[in-house]
Design a protein around this motif. Structure first.
Motif, PDB file in Angstrom:
ATOM      1  N   THR A 190       0.360  -1.327  -0.485  1.00  0.00           N
ATOM      2  CA  THR A 190       0.028  -0.068   0.045  1.00  0.00           C
ATOM      3  C   THR A 190       0.961   1.219   0.399  1.00  0.00           C
ATOM      4  O   THR A 190       0.488   2.107  -0.264  1.00  0.00           O
ATOM      5  CB  THR A 190      -0.993  -0.333   1.112  1.00  0.00           C
ATOM      6  N   VAL A 191       2.042   1.412   0.335  1.00  0.00           N
ATOM      7  CA  VAL A 191       2.963   2.760   0.674  1.00  0.00           C
ATOM      8  C   VAL A 191       3.633   3.008  -0.597  1.00  0.00           C
ATOM      9  O   VAL A 191       4.068   4.031  -1.012  1.00  0.00           O
ATOM     10  CB  VAL A 191       4.780   2.091   1.765  1.00  0.00           C
ATOM     11  N   LEU A 192       3.573   1.646  -1.703  1.00  0.00           N
ATOM     12  CA  LEU A 192       3.616   2.372  -3.248  1.00  0.00           C
ATOM     13  C   LEU A 192       2.238   3.045  -4.093  1.00  0.00           C
ATOM     14  O   LEU A 192       2.545   2.785  -5.081  1.00  0.00           O
ATOM     15  CB  LEU A 192       4.259   1.010  -4.241  1.00  0.00           C
ATOM     16  N   VAL A 193       1.084   2.889  -3.601  1.00  0.00           N
ATOM     17  CA  VAL A 193       0.056   3.437  -4.220  1.00  0.00           C
ATOM     18  C   VAL A 193       0.028   4.657  -4.412  1.00  0.00           C
ATOM     19  O   VAL A 193      -0.068   4.994  -5.593  1.00  0.00           O
ATOM     20  CB  VAL A 193      -1.209   2.874  -3.017  1.00  0.00           C
ATOM     21  N   PRO A 194       0.323   5.338  -3.364  1.00  0.00           N
ATOM     22  CA  PRO A 194       0.593   6.879  -4.075  1.00  0.00           C
ATOM     23  C   PRO A 194       1.537   7.090  -5.704  1.00  0.00           C
ATOM     24  O   PRO A 194       1.400   7.924  -6.298  1.00  0.00           O
ATOM     25  CB  PRO A 194       0.858   7.808  -3.329  1.00  0.00           C
ATOM     26  N   ALA A 195       2.573   6.248  -5.810  1.00  0.00           N
ATOM     27  CA  ALA A 195       3.888   6.588  -7.017  1.00  0.00           C
ATOM     28  C   ALA A 195       2.974   5.783  -8.123  1.00  0.00           C
ATOM     29  O   ALA A 195       2.998   6.092  -8.916  1.00  0.00           O
ATOM     30  CB  ALA A 195       5.096   5.677  -6.684  1.00  0.00           C
ATOM     31  N   LEU A 196       2.166   4.373  -8.058  1.00  0.00           N
ATOM     32  CA  LEU A 196       2.125   3.567  -8.813  1.00  0.00           C
ATOM     33  C   LEU A 196       0.432   3.499  -9.623  1.00  0.00           C
ATOM     34  O   LEU A 196      -0.009   3.202 -10.504  1.00  0.00           O
ATOM     35  CB  LEU A 196       2.474   2.257  -8.888  1.00  0.00           C
ATOM     36  N   GLY A 197      -0.694   3.608  -8.265  1.00  0.00           N
ATOM     37  CA  GLY A 197      -1.835   3.750  -8.336  1.00  0.00           C
ATOM     38  C   GLY A 197      -1.815   2.011  -8.122  1.00  0.00           C
ATOM     39  O   GLY A 197      -1.573   1.628  -7.787  1.00  0.00           O
ATOM     40  N   TYR A 198      -3.354   1.859  -7.622  1.00  0.00           N
ATOM     41  CA  TYR A 198      -4.558   1.286  -7.101  1.00  0.00           C
ATOM     42  C   TYR A 198      -4.206  -0.398  -7.727  1.00  0.00           C
ATOM     43  O   TYR A 198      -3.435  -1.691  -7.718  1.00  0.00           O
ATOM     44  CB  TYR A 198      -5.986   1.249  -6.893  1.00  0.00           C
TER      45      TYR A 198
END
Length: 479
Positions: free
Chosen positions: A414-422
């Protein structure tokens, strides 16, 4: 010796007739009838209530003596007898059951008789000598059960709130120390008992501390709700049967003898018949119980196992946990605190219903309100102290177990959602699950980010920050 009088007894009379009373006791005929009438629970008044009741009686006698209504040495003797009880003497002579009819009249008469008997002794007489000191004419002068009993309850609650506030403060401080101690331990957060996003163990204990801090504030505010008394209002709050100078002075004398910020209520009729302030205080105690229940439950979960559960913290071992499973240690303090919390919640329901069932100018269920409210205060004070010294102060983290859970959890993606998207992160999680890999390993394998970059994103310092900045994702590449 009078005819038909058993040896070692004395005869006392009231409007219903005469009774034989043991010669060595301080109570008399009214108490004897109450003991016979209400052999219900075996519960006695708690020491805090006995001390408070004695102080109320002391204030009344002091006021009557200062104003000249109790002449000679009688007034000082009654004051001294009350003081002795307030300081711990003769508590074994307060013998009426906690559950009684009469809105507390049996309790009031028990005190009147014990105080009168002791005052008679101080004056050189014998117990039961009503010519010397009479329970009603002298000790109960210008009083009614209906103003004395609820006032004593308020005094007892005020005194016990101080102890509870201290215990809650100590628990808050203990939780805050653990918040600081565990600030660098990264763990998995959980919602609905399922893996959520990473956080620190310090955050968990910080949230506990904040909840307890609110309890501390609520307990402090309870004092404002409970410090107005109806002493001097006599039967229904009109002051009928009491001289005006006594009514105006007695609450001030009570403040002096107790050292508590009590004062006369503006509307004595209101305070005599309505018990909603006790419901309000009980509700605040229930909120404290709810927080203790939540904290105790979470501590049990976090320490569960330890091999086959979460096992992220270790509670201090207090006693052997099983008579058959050698070496087993149970979370006994959180379990005990849980039971206290449930009892307090039950007491709150009792207080609420009893207050609502009061009728017209008096609540006849005050003894039940008193027992339930004072029990809750006592239990919560003991539970907060026990949870602090017997559990929180000795908690140890298991950092490797916490870290292992983080690495095994799919939720850290979830920490990567802002960068990669859901959607992209969802695919990474599914691929990791299909391959039997950790999310961190899958991220590294696909070249999205190095292990070092993931470590930085999951560092305690990063997790303690509110929100994110774009610069934090400069090392993250879209697949």
């Amino acid at each position: 010796m009078p005819k038909n009088r058993p040896e070692g007894t004395r005869i006392e009379r009231d409007g219903l007739g005469s009774m034989s009373i043991p010669a060595d006791v301080y109570w008399g005929v009214h108490t004897s009838r109450a003991v016979r009438n209400f052999p219900f629970s075996g519960y006695r008044l708690p020491p805090a209530f006995i001390r408070a009741f004695a102080r109320v009686k002391q204030a009344c006698a002091r006021t009557n003596a200062l104003l000249g209504y109790l002449s000679g040495e009688r007034g000082p003797a009654i004051v001294e007898a009350c003081s002795e009880i307030a300081e711990g003497g003769l508590h074994d002579q307060i013998v009426v059951d906690a559950f009684q009819g009469g809105a507390g009249t049996s309790t009031n008469m028990n005190f009147n008789e014990v105080i009168a008997a002791r005052a008679a002794e101080l004056l050189g007489g014998e117990r039961g000598d009503r010519e010397l000191v009479d329970p009603l004419r002298h000790v109960n002068m210008h009083q009614s059960t209906n103003d004395v009993y609820p006032t004593a309850l308020r005094v007892a609650v005020l005194a016990m709130l101080a102890g509870l506030e201290e215990a809650v403060s100590d628990l808050q401080a203990g939780l805050q120390r653990k918040e600081a101690e565990f600030r660098d331990v990264v763990k998995v957060g959980r919602t609905e008992l399922m893996d959520a996003v990473p956080m620190t163990l310090g955050m968990t204990f910080g949230a506990f501390a904040e909840a307890v801090a609110r309890d501390r504030w609520r307990i402090f505010k309870c004092r404002e709700r409970i410090k107005r008394v109806n002493l001097g209002g006599t039967a229904v709050g009109t002051g009928l049967g009491a001289p005006r100078d006594y009514v105006l002075a007695v609450a001030g004398n009570l403040a002096e003898v107790t050292g508590l910020p009590v004062s006369r209520a503006e509307n004595l009729v209101d305070v005599t018949q309505n018990a909603d302030v006790f419901v309000e205080v009980s509700g605040m105690l229930k909120a404290c119980a709810a927080n203790l229940l939540k904290i105790a439950s979470d501590l049990r979960l976090l320490s569960s196992g330890p091999a086959a559960g979460l096992g992220e913290i270790v509670l201090p071992p207090l006693q052997a946990g099983s008579s058959i499973m050698a070496g087993k240690i149970n979370p006994v303090m959180p379990e005990a605190v849980t039971q206290v919390a449930l009892r307090v919640m039950g007491n709150d329901q009792v207080v609420t219903m009893a207050a609502g069932l009061g009728q017209l100018e008096l609540n006849h269920l005050l003894p039940l309100i008193a027992h339930s409210l004072l029990e809750s205060l006592s239990l919560l004070t003991a539970a907060c102290r026990g949870l602090a010294w017997g559990c929180v102060d000795g908690i140890k983290p298991r950092p490797e177990q916490c870290r292992n859970h983080v690495e095994q959890s799919m939720a850290l993606a979830t920490v990567l959602v802002p960068a990669l998207g859901y959607g992209a992160v969802e695919r990474i999680v599914k691929e990791a699950d299909d391959r039997g890999e950790t999310v961190a390993a899958r991220i590294e394998a696909t070249g999205i980010a190095s292990r070092e970059a993931v470590e930085r994103l999951l560092s305690p310092r990063r997790l303690c920050k509110l929100g994110f900045t774009p610069e934090e994702f400069e090392e993250v590449r879209r697949p």
